[in-house]
Enzyme design. Structure first.
Site, short mmCIF file in Angstrom:
data_model
loop_
_atom_site.label_atom_id
_atom_site.label_comp_id
_atom_site.label_asym_id
_atom_site.label_seq_id
_atom_site.Cartn_x
_atom_site.Cartn_y
_atom_site.Cartn_z
N LYS A 200 0.73 -1.26 -0.13
CA LYS A 200 -0.02 -0.03 0.11
C LYS A 200 0.87 1.33 0.14
O LYS A 200 2.02 1.17 0.84
CB LYS A 200 -0.83 -0.13 1.37
N SER B 125 -9.59 1.83 2.61
CA SER B 125 -8.52 2.42 2.08
C SER B 125 -7.29 1.59 1.72
O SER B 125 -6.63 2.09 0.67
CB SER B 125 -7.60 3.68 3.32
N SER C 62 -9.71 -0.99 7.36
CA SER C 62 -9.22 -0.68 5.87
C SER C 62 -8.74 -2.15 5.72
O SER C 62 -7.88 -2.13 4.47
CB SER C 62 -8.40 0.59 5.92
#
Length: 267
Positions: free
Chosen positions: A99, A182, A206
Site C-alpha cells: 500500500k 483505504s 481498511s
C-alpha cells in the site's frame, strides 16, 4: 525458534500455475523445480498489471511498479541456485505489493505518497520497518498499490479507493463497484493475481473491509504488534499493518515472512 515449511513435490505432471489462483506454496514449488524463475514471475505479474490496471477494465489498483524488481529477482535467482533447498523464508523470490502509505527508500525509484500530490517526489531516507523485514526474508517488492488518499483521513465522504494520483480504484468482480476501505488497491490487485499477496494498513476497517469485498483473507494484527515505523500515520491508538492474500495459508506465509528468522525447506 524457526519454522520449517515442507512443500511436498507432487508425482503429478508439472504444470505452470495460473497466477489468478496460484498459492505462495505452489509458486515456491515451481521455483524450486526450476519450472520458472523469480524474474519470470515479476515479468508475468507486470504483464497482468499492464492488461487490466489502466487498460481493459481500468481497475487502477496499482499506482507504481518498482523499476528495481527485475534486478532484485535476478539476484535472488542466483542465490537460490547456490543455496539449494534451504531458504530464509516462505516469501523467498515472491513478488509482493505494498500500500502506498508504506515507505520504500527513495533511491530504489518509487514514491511514497499516500495518494497525494503533496508527497509526490518526496525523498524517503529509509524503508518502513515491515519492508525491511520483507527484504530480509528475500521477498520482491513489486510496486505500490493505490489507496484512498491519506488512507481516508483527508475527507470522510471521499469514495473508497480514490486518490488524486491514482484516480478511482474499482472492484474487479463488478464494473465500477466499491472496492471498500483505504487498502483498496492492495485488495483488488491481490484478488485477481496481480501479485502473490499485498500489505495493507488499517485504522478503522481498511484491512478487513477490502478483504471481505474482494474475496480475500485479511489479517488485522493487534495494534503495535507489527512495526509502524515508516508508515504514514493517522492515529497511534489504532493504526496497524497487515497482510492481504487469497487464502489463509498465503496470509500466514506473508505474516511469517515478515520475520527474518523464519526458514523454509523446499523438497
Amino acid at each position: 525458534m524457526s519454522t520449517t515449511f515442507n512443500l511436498a513435490e507432487s508425482d503429478a505432471p508439472r504444470k505452470l500455475p495460473d497466477l489468478y489462483e496460484a498459492s505462495i506454496a505452489e509458486l515456491q514449488q515451481g521455483l524450486s523445480r526450476k519450472d520458472f524463475t523469480s524474474v519470470d514471475l515479476v515479468k508475468a505479474y507486470r504483464a497482468r498489471i499492464e492488461e487490466v490496471n489502466f487498460k481493459g477494465p481500468a481497475l487502477r489498483c496499482v499506482y507504481e511498479l518498482n523499476p528495481s524488481a527485475i534486478h532484485q529477482a535476478a539476484k535472488l535467482d542466483e542465490k537460490r541456485a547456490e543455496a539449494g533447498s534451504v531458504l530464509p523464508s516462505p516469501l523467498y523470490g515472491i513478488p509482493i505489493l505494498l500500500k502506498d502509505n508504506i515507505a520504500t527508500i527513495s533511491f530504489e525509484g518509487m514514491d511514497t505518497t499516500a495518494g497525494s500530490h503533496a508527497l509526490l517526489g518526496s525523498v524517503v531516507p529509509f524503508d518502513a520497518g515491515v519492508v525491511k523485514k520483507l527484504r530480509a526474508g528475500s521477498a520482491i517488492i513489486l510496486g505500490k498499490a493505490s489507496l484512498t488518499e491519506w488512507a481516508h483521513a483527508r475527507d470522510k465522504d471521499m469514495p473508497s479507493g480514490w486518490s488524486g494520483i491514482g484516480g478511482q480504484t474499482t472492484n474487479a468482480y463488478y464494473p465500477k463497484a466499491d472496492p471498500s476501505g483505504s487498502s483498496a488497491g492492495s485488495g483488488v490487485a491481490t484478488s485477481i493475481g496481480l501479485a502473490a499477496a499485498a500489505l495493507g494498513t488499517e485504522t478503522h476497517g481498511s484491512l478487513i473491509w477490502p478483504s471481505g469485498c474482494n474475496n480475500l483473507v485479511g489479517i488485522k494484527p493487534t495494534v503495535g504488534l507489527t512495526s509502524r515505523a515508516g508508515v504514514i500515520p493517522i492515529t497511534p491508538s489504532q493504526d496497524t499493518v497487515g497482510p492481504m492474500a487469497r487464502s489463509l495459508s498465503d496470509a500466514a506465509a506473508k505474516a511469517l515472512g515478515n520475520s527474518p528468522r523464519t526458514s523454509a525447506v523446499v523438497r
